[in-house]
Scaffold this motif. Structure first.
Motif, PDB file in Angstrom:
ATOM      1  N   PHE A  17       0.992  -1.191  -0.172  1.00 62.44           N
ATOM      2  CA  PHE A  17      -0.254   0.112   0.280  1.00 62.44           C
ATOM      3  C   PHE A  17       0.736   1.311  -0.275  1.00 62.44           C
ATOM      4  N   LYS A  18       1.842   1.261   0.851  1.00 62.51           N
ATOM      5  CA  LYS A  18       2.572   2.142   0.748  1.00 62.51           C
ATOM      6  C   LYS A  18       3.281   2.536  -0.145  1.00 62.51           C
ATOM      7  N   GLU A  19       3.399   1.556  -1.034  1.00 63.59           N
ATOM      8  CA  GLU A  19       5.325   1.772  -2.311  1.00 63.59           C
ATOM      9  C   GLU A  19       4.056   1.918  -3.397  1.00 63.59           C
ATOM     10  N   ILE A  20       2.421   1.748  -2.865  1.00 57.80           N
ATOM     11  CA  ILE A  20       2.169   2.116  -4.330  1.00 57.80           C
ATOM     12  C   ILE A  20       1.353   3.581  -4.145  1.00 57.80           C
ATOM     13  N   GLN A  21       1.218   3.898  -2.977  1.00 57.68           N
ATOM     14  CA  GLN A  21       1.486   5.368  -2.482  1.00 57.68           C
ATOM     15  C   GLN A  21       2.654   5.882  -2.999  1.00 57.68           C
ATOM     16  N   VAL A  22       3.478   5.568  -2.793  1.00 57.08           N
ATOM     17  CA  VAL A  22       4.967   6.234  -3.694  1.00 57.08           C
ATOM     18  C   VAL A  22       5.077   6.566  -4.828  1.00 57.08           C
ATOM     19  N   MET A  23       4.180   5.120  -5.729  1.00 60.80           N
ATOM     20  CA  MET A  23       4.736   4.868  -7.130  1.00 60.80           C
ATOM     21  C   MET A  23       3.436   6.405  -7.587  1.00 60.80           C
ATOM     22  N   TRP A  24       2.501   6.541  -6.611  1.00 60.74           N
ATOM     23  CA  TRP A  24       1.132   7.391  -7.687  1.00 60.74           C
ATOM     24  C   TRP A  24       1.676   9.018  -7.337  1.00 60.74           C
ATOM     25  N   ASP A  25       2.325   9.539  -6.203  1.00 61.60           N
ATOM     26  CA  ASP A  25       2.869  10.926  -5.792  1.00 61.60           C
ATOM     27  C   ASP A  25       3.873  11.371  -6.941  1.00 61.60           C
ATOM     28  N   ASN A  26       4.739  10.442  -6.608  1.00 61.67           N
ATOM     29  CA  ASN A  26       5.939  11.057  -8.208  1.00 61.67           C
ATOM     30  C   ASN A  26       5.134  10.448  -9.535  1.00 61.67           C
ATOM     31  N   ILE A  27       3.965   9.920  -9.863  1.00 64.64           N
ATOM     32  CA  ILE A  27       3.952  10.482 -11.158  1.00 64.64           C
ATOM     33  C   ILE A  27       2.425  11.463 -11.627  1.00 64.64           C
ATOM     34  N   HIS A  28       2.104  11.681 -10.038  1.00 61.71           N
ATOM     35  CA  HIS A  28       0.835  12.546 -10.647  1.00 61.71           C
ATOM     36  C   HIS A  28       1.431  13.843 -10.520  1.00 61.71           C
ATOM     37  N   GLN A  29       2.744  14.000 -10.009  1.00 62.58           N
ATOM     38  CA  GLN A  29       2.786  15.745  -8.744  1.00 62.58           C
ATOM     39  C   GLN A  29       3.466  15.869 -10.593  1.00 62.58           C
ATOM     40  N   SER A  30       4.390  14.726 -11.127  1.00 59.04           N
ATOM     41  CA  SER A  30       5.122  15.522 -12.314  1.00 59.04           C
ATOM     42  C   SER A  30       4.360  15.901 -14.086  1.00 59.04           C
ATOM     43  N   ALA A  31       3.572  15.458 -13.805  1.00 63.01           N
ATOM     44  CA  ALA A  31       2.143  15.196 -14.571  1.00 63.01           C
ATOM     45  C   ALA A  31       1.892  16.872 -15.456  1.00 63.01           C
ATOM     46  N   LEU A  32       1.594  16.747 -16.779  1.00 63.19           N
ATOM     47  CA  LEU A  32       0.917  17.809 -17.319  1.00 63.19           C
ATOM     48  C   LEU A  32      -0.427  17.939 -17.920  1.00 63.19           C
ATOM     49  N   THR A  33      -1.673  18.310 -16.831  1.00 69.28           N
ATOM     50  CA  THR A  33      -3.023  17.833 -16.822  1.00 69.28           C
ATOM     51  C   THR A  33      -3.227  19.130 -17.411  1.00 69.28           C
ATOM     52  N   TYR A  34      -4.628  19.081 -17.779  1.00 65.12           N
ATOM     53  CA  TYR A  34      -5.426  20.295 -18.870  1.00 65.12           C
ATOM     54  C   TYR A  34      -6.600  19.496 -18.478  1.00 65.12           C
ATOM     55  N   ASP A  35      -8.002  20.372 -17.302  1.00 65.02           N
ATOM     56  CA  ASP A  35      -8.386  20.170 -17.136  1.00 65.02           C
ATOM     57  C   ASP A  35      -9.824  21.111 -16.408  1.00 65.02           C
ATOM     58  N   GLU A  36     -10.308  21.631 -16.679  1.00 62.81           N
ATOM     59  CA  GLU A  36     -11.219  22.867 -16.125  1.00 62.81           C
ATOM     60  C   GLU A  36     -12.289  22.623 -15.705  1.00 62.81           C
ATOM     61  N   PHE A  37     -12.942  21.302 -15.270  1.00 61.44           N
ATOM     62  CA  PHE A  37     -13.946  21.113 -14.686  1.00 61.44           C
ATOM     63  C   PHE A  37     -13.432  20.197 -13.463  1.00 61.44           C
ATOM     64  N   ASN A  38     -12.455  19.431 -12.922  1.00 60.89           N
ATOM     65  CA  ASN A  38     -11.835  19.223 -11.356  1.00 60.89           C
ATOM     66  C   ASN A  38     -13.078  18.288 -11.413  1.00 60.89           C
ATOM     67  N   GLU A  39     -14.035  17.452 -11.712  1.00 60.44           N
ATOM     68  CA  GLU A  39     -14.596  16.449 -11.283  1.00 60.44           C
ATOM     69  C   GLU A  39     -14.145  15.342 -10.927  1.00 60.44           C
ATOM     70  N   LYS A  40     -14.872  15.049  -9.402  1.00 69.26           N
ATOM     71  CA  LYS A  40     -14.322  14.011  -9.104  1.00 69.26           C
ATOM     72  C   LYS A  40     -14.639  11.903 -10.246  1.00 69.26           C
ATOM     73  N   GLY A  41     -12.935  11.395  -9.756  1.00 64.46           N
ATOM     74  CA  GLY A  41     -13.199  10.620 -10.930  1.00 64.46           C
ATOM     75  C   GLY A  41     -12.707  10.537 -12.484  1.00 64.46           C
ATOM     76  N   THR A  42     -12.317  12.073 -12.550  1.00 66.22           N
ATOM     77  CA  THR A  42     -11.665  12.575 -13.783  1.00 66.22           C
ATOM     78  C   THR A  42     -10.042  12.717 -14.026  1.00 66.22           C
ATOM     79  N   GLY A  43      -9.363  12.886 -15.298  1.00 63.26           N
ATOM     80  CA  GLY A  43      -7.870  13.106 -14.793  1.00 63.26           C
ATOM     81  C   GLY A  43      -7.237  12.002 -14.415  1.00 63.26           C
ATOM     82  N   ILE A  44      -6.255  11.568 -13.933  1.00 63.97           N
ATOM     83  CA  ILE A  44      -5.398  11.108 -13.853  1.00 63.97           C
ATOM     84  C   ILE A  44      -6.073  10.415 -12.396  1.00 63.97           C
ATOM     85  N   VAL A  45      -6.520   9.230 -12.704  1.00 66.88           N
ATOM     86  CA  VAL A  45      -7.462   8.325 -11.660  1.00 66.88           C
ATOM     87  C   VAL A  45      -6.404   7.214 -11.816  1.00 66.88           C
TER      88      VAL A  45
END
Length: 463
Positions: free
Chosen positions: A83-111
């Motif tokens: 669980f902790k290892e998945i969390q670390v991988m998740w933090d690294n990948i989504h924090q460095s991503a380029l996102t284009y989302d004007e809606f900010n609805e749950k379950g959209t974007g990087i999921v």
């Protein structure tokens, strides 16, 4: 019709390639578009023609569905720190991503969608050879239906050597396939054979467990069994998911793929849901069938509410979840007594738990503390899991494990993967378990598992 214009996609991909080249490492991009309302089952079926790695999730309590096709990025972990290892991988990948989302609805974007096995220490692989201990996928394409609105997320991992026009052409072709899917009629499989795996041996394991509980080795343990069935043709995933959604309205409907095999189910049991910092968990333990008449249904419900064995089993779950939630939350609220939670074939004892997650904790922290609850493992937690690993007649794999999703907006939800089946082309393994205490009767527990198998059997060739 997509609201994002093609020139914007060109610019996004060009920027990502340039950034990947400058850093000499892959760059994840995520683009969210609002689209015309889209049928999730047609989208799922169209998705299988693009990539067999298709995932499905529908909420049990709100009009919220996600359908994922393909993979932009997969996260794996295979030990006690998964669980902790998945969390670390998740933090690294989504924090460095380029996102284009004007809606900010749950379950959209990087999921991320996926799940974890019941027991990370289980060595026997059969019949779960295709499924890793844990797998969370950031999909290439994600349809999110929230009420009447539909959104399409496109996630692409861009490499320094990628060619812009090649990526644009592929994305355009795949979007066209997904969004222009026709109205196909799905056919449920026809069952040709079924095989119960050592029923007499399973009943003997229940007898042995009651004796071990009387000796004080543990307080409760959940033991599961397997039913194997086969069909005249390979199972059509969309047909099964559509039928489950129609027949199990109060359940979480899920499907997860790995190496061409699908783990699907309709589970009533939420493990935990996070909406920003607001946490909801569920105590669901204690089971009885539905009545054939309204009067019989009420009578059976009353019997369940006042049955000492089922109330004891339920209270085990309540206390364990209380301790786990209080360890990382505040303002914990739990009703004093359970109520009935009716499903099509069954009714359960139900107690909701609400709380506010402390800062610094994540949804995966909560899942790690909760899994497995006494409803799926037993009491004490570690002793019961060790007992299951040694004495149960099957390898659970992802059965009874946590499955679900989380997004970059601090939302997510995991359920317990019961009422489920592992589908391998024209074959399937179904699983069901029951809670064993010192006065459990093997024949009665066997009948309970029969009832628990019915939701999946009803869509896999009939009951």
């Amino acid at each position: 019709m997509l609201h994002t214009q093609a020139p914007q996609i060109n610019e996004i991909i060009e920027k990502a390639i340039n950034q990947a080249q400058e850093r000499n490492e892959p760059q994840l991009i995520s683009v969210v578009d609002q689209i015309e309302p889209s049928d999730p089952f047609q989208f799922l079926d169209a998705g299988t023609s693009i990539n067999n790695h298709c995932l499905f999730w529908r909420s049990a309590e709100e009009d919220f569905t996600m359908v994922a096709v393909g993979s932009a990025y997969k996260m794996y972990a295979e030990n006690e720190n998964r669980f902790k290892e998945i969390q670390v991988m998740w933090d690294n990948i989504h924090q460095s991503a380029l996102t284009y989302d004007e809606f900010n609805e749950k379950g959209t974007g990087i999921v991320a969608l996926g799940g974890f096995s019941f027991d990370s220490k289980q060595n026997d692989q059969v019949p779960w050879e295709a499924f890793p201990d844990s797998q969370m996928t950031i999909p290439a394409f994600l349809l999110t239906n929230k009420g009447p609105e539909s959104y399409l997320t496109t996630n692409v991992l861009i490499f320094p050597e990628d060619h812009k026009q090649q990526i644009i052409t592929q994305l355009s072709n795949h979007r066209e396939t997904l969004l222009r899917a026709g109205h196909k009629t799905f056919e449920l499989p026809v069952r040709t054979n079924s095989e119960e795996i050592d029923p007499s041996g399973w009943k003997k394991s229940i007898e042995q467990a009651t004796e071990d509980i009387k000796k004080g080795l543990l307080d409760k343990v959940v033991l599961a069994r397997e039913l194997r069935i086969s069909f005249n043709d390979p199972v059509q995933l969309a047909a099964v998911i559509e039928a489950l959604a129609a027949t199990q309205p109060n359940s979480y409907i899920f499907a997860f793929e790995s190496e061409g095999e699908y783990f699907v189910g309709a589970t009533p049991e939420r493990l935990a849901k996070l909406d920003k910092q607001h946490l909801v968990s569920t105590c669901l333990a204690g089971t009885i069938r539905r009545g054939k008449t309204k009067e019989e249904d009420v009578q059976l419900g009353e019997e369940l509410l006042y049955d000492p064995k089922n109330r004891q089993e339920h209270q085990f779950v309540v206390e364990m979840i209380r301790q786990a939630v209080e360890a990382c939350c505040y303002n914990v609220q739990i009703p004093k007594a359970p109520v009935l939670y009716p499903l099509k074939n069954l009714q359960h004892l139900f107690t909701p738990v609400t709380a506010v997650l402390e800062k610094g904790y994540t949804l995966l922290d909560v899942i790690e503390k909760l899994h497995p609850t006494p409803a799926l493992g037993g009491m004490p937690q570690k002793k019961s899991v060790d007992y299951i690993r040694t004495n149960e007649k099957l390898n659970r794999g992802w059965y009874a494990g946590p499955v679900g999703w989380f997004d970059m907006h601090n939302n997510g939800e995991f359920a317990v993967a019961i009422r489920s089946a592992l589908i391998k082309s024209d074959r399937a393994s179904l699983f069901a378990g029951c809670g064993v205490v010192e006065d459990s009767d093997p024949d009665a527990e066997y009948e309970e598992t029969d009832v628990k198998l019915k939701p999946m059997l009803s869509v896999l060739g009939g009951c």
